[in-house]
Enzyme design. Structure first.
Site: not given
Length: 580
Positions: A370-373, A375-377, A500
């Protein structure tokens, strides 16, 4: 007044919690008292010498007595000072150890709101203030009071009229000195806070000096540093102004007393009401009062600083910490991880994750895309239990991971990020970092081989004992990543989290690291934050996230066919690969 008493109680409680060497400190205080008492006898010897001075009038007993008094004062004073410094250093060492232990147990959210320089300042500068108070000022305060009481008692006995004249000066001095002391406290508190801010700036710049230079930010950082230096200079001048008021006042009081006492005493001597020896002794006792008064005023100045330092230290000690050992030990780890309706926000008004639900199958690879921001991290941080969900739960099997002990849970997780942290030390230190078991050299070398790190390690001058520099600056990006993978292999985690780990590498390094990661992922539950198509096409499940919610779950083929944004992501990666 109530707040001041509370501060004093907090300070005493902090000292007593360190289990100070009471017997040793008691001996030090007793020796200090002996030094003070011996000092009180010296003017009496002087009085007799002045009244009938001649070498013939000195008896052997007087000479021996004076010599013994001086020797006793020197020896007891020296031993007392050493014991006090020993005890003070012991107390401060215990406070620093307790503070250091606390800092290691504080949760990640604490550090989100504190600068590293401020925290370092509490551990070093504030504890140094406490040390100065204990080793240099506390005993001087108590022996000073004893010296004043003893000297005044003798003076009243010698000549009560002159003593009363002398005492009239002190209430006036107190009216001047008390407000100045309050002002000094305010200045001291501000100085400590500014010192912490300046330490934070220095720590940030020194730790990221390459970023500073690469960004050409030296002028901007210089201005920030200069602002801090100027603020400290300004507070130093304020303190100097207070000292500039205090010193002349003290000097004036001493001079005024001397003039009054010599004038009044001269009249008494000429009338025969007082001997010359008594006048000399009286003046000597005056100095035995004035010096302790100076020590007591210094004590109160340092004590005010120590109260500010105590507030900061206790603020850290009373902060809520992680309980790493309570809860169940994680044993059955090869189970499905279920993220169930999880929401999370660092600030209530800014939600990061919103009602996220997903299944992470045991022994399989789940990719977050998904795009940055999106919520993955943040989801990774919740899986590592750096934070707890605002609502919802994360379960292993059917058990909420919050019921597991933190230590045993985190022991099951291996984490490799884009910028894998490397500590200053040797390669071997980094490979073994955080292990709770002894590992053999064969195990270390085997892990290095599986991470494809053995080749470059063995080419280094000292092989596994080679120093890597601060944050691994002597290693390339690919080498640091392979060290991190080897470290994870030695840790032998059941759950692997990859943020990543190849995104910042050149194609050659990426290929080697990808092979190393394949070795690491065998038989483990793996969660990957993916920015590259090559990372996700073979994943068992791909989760697409946008603005804190999940908008698609499936294999690469399923999402490519049904999810517009995923298709754009995949096509963009393909175009990049072709252009490369």
């Amino acid at each position: 007044m109530k707040n001041k008493n509370s501060n004093v109680r907090r300070f005493i409680a902090l000292i007593m919690e360190t289990n100070p060497p009471k017997a040793l400190l008691a001996v030090a205080v007793i020796l200090s008292v002996v030094t003070t008492l011996v000092g009180l006898t010296i003017p009496l010897f002087t009085k007799n010498l002045v009244n009938g001075f001649s070498f013939g009038s000195l008896s052997t007993g007087q000479i021996i007595g004076m010599g013994a008094a001086f020797i006793a004062q020197v020896v007891s004073g020296g031993v007392s000072v050493y014991l006090l410094h020993y005890g003070g250093n012991k107390i401060v060492s215990s406070i620093r150890e307790r503070l250091w232990s606390k800092l290691l147990r504080l949760p990640v959210p604490y550090y989100d709101n504190k600068s590293s320089g401020d925290t370092i300042s509490r551990l070093t500068n504030d504890t140094a203030i406490l040390k100065g108070l204990i080793t240099e000022h506390v005993t001087g305060f108590f022996t000073g009071i004893l010296s004043i009481i003893g000297a005044l008692t003798i003076l009243f006995y010698m000549n009560w009229q002159m003593t009363l004249i002398m005492l009239t000066v002190f209430p006036v001095a107190a009216l001047i000195m008390v407000p100045i002391g309050r002002k000094m406290y305010a200045i001291s508190k501000s100085t400590q806070e500014e010192n912490a801010r300046f330490t934070s700036i220095v720590n940030r710049v020194v730790s990221e000096i390459r970023l500073v230079k690469a960004s050409g930010s030296e002028p901007a950082e210089f201005e920030q540093g200069r602002t801090g230096i100027n603020n400290l200079f300004r507070f130093g001048l304020k303190e100097a102004r207070m000292q500039a008021i205090i010193s002349p006042i003290v000097s004036f009081i001493i001079l005024l007393l001397l003039v009054c006492l010599i004038g009044f005493g001269g009249v008494q001597v000429s009338s025969g009401a007082m001997t010359a020896g008594e006048l000399v002794a009286f003046i000597m006792y005056l100095f035995q009062i004035m010096l302790p008064i100076t020590q007591i005023s210094q004590f109160f100045t340092q004590f005010q600083k120590a109260m500010g330092a105590t507030d900061s230290i206790i603020g850290i000690i009373e902060s809520e910490e992680e309980d790493q050992d309570s809860g169940k030990t994680v044993s059955e780890i090869n189970q499905t991880l279920q993220v169930d309706h999880v929401s999370f926000a660092y600030k209530p008004e800014e939600p990061i994750l919103r009602d996220v639900s997903l299944t992470i199958e045991a022994g399989k690879v789940t990719a977050l895309v998904g795009p940055s921001g999106s919520g993955k991290t943040t989801l990774f941080s919740l899986l590592e239990r750096f934070y707890d969900p605002t609502s919802g739960s994360i379960r292993l099997g059917g058990t909420d991971i919050r019921h597991a002990s933190l230590r045993s849970w985190r022991r099951q997780i291996g984490y490799v990020s884009q910028e894998s942290p490397i500590i200053a030390g040797t390669i071997k230190d980094n490979l073994c970092y955080g292990l709770d078991r002894d590992v053999s050299q064969d195990e270390i070398e085997q892990a290095a081989r599986m991470a494809y790190a053995d080749g470059f390690i063995e080419e280094l001058p000292d092989s596994y004992e080679t120093e890597v520099g601060e944050r691994g600056i002597k290693l390339s990006g690919g080498q640091r990543q392979r060290i991190a993978i080897a470290r994870a292999l030695l840790r032998d985690p059941h759950i692997l989290m990859l943020d990543e780990a190849t995104s910042n590498l050149d194609s050659k390094s990426e290929e080697v690291v990808q092979d190393a990661l394949k070795n690491l992922m065998i038989g483990r539950t793996t969660v990957v934050i993916a920015h590259r198509l090559s990372t996700v096409v073979d994943a068992d499940s791909i989760v697409f996230m946008e603005k804190g919610i999940i908008t698609g779950v499936g294999t690469h083929e399923q999402l490519y066919a049904s999810h517009t944004m995923y298709r754009e992501f995949a096509n963009g990666q393909l175009r990049m690969n072709k252009s490369a």
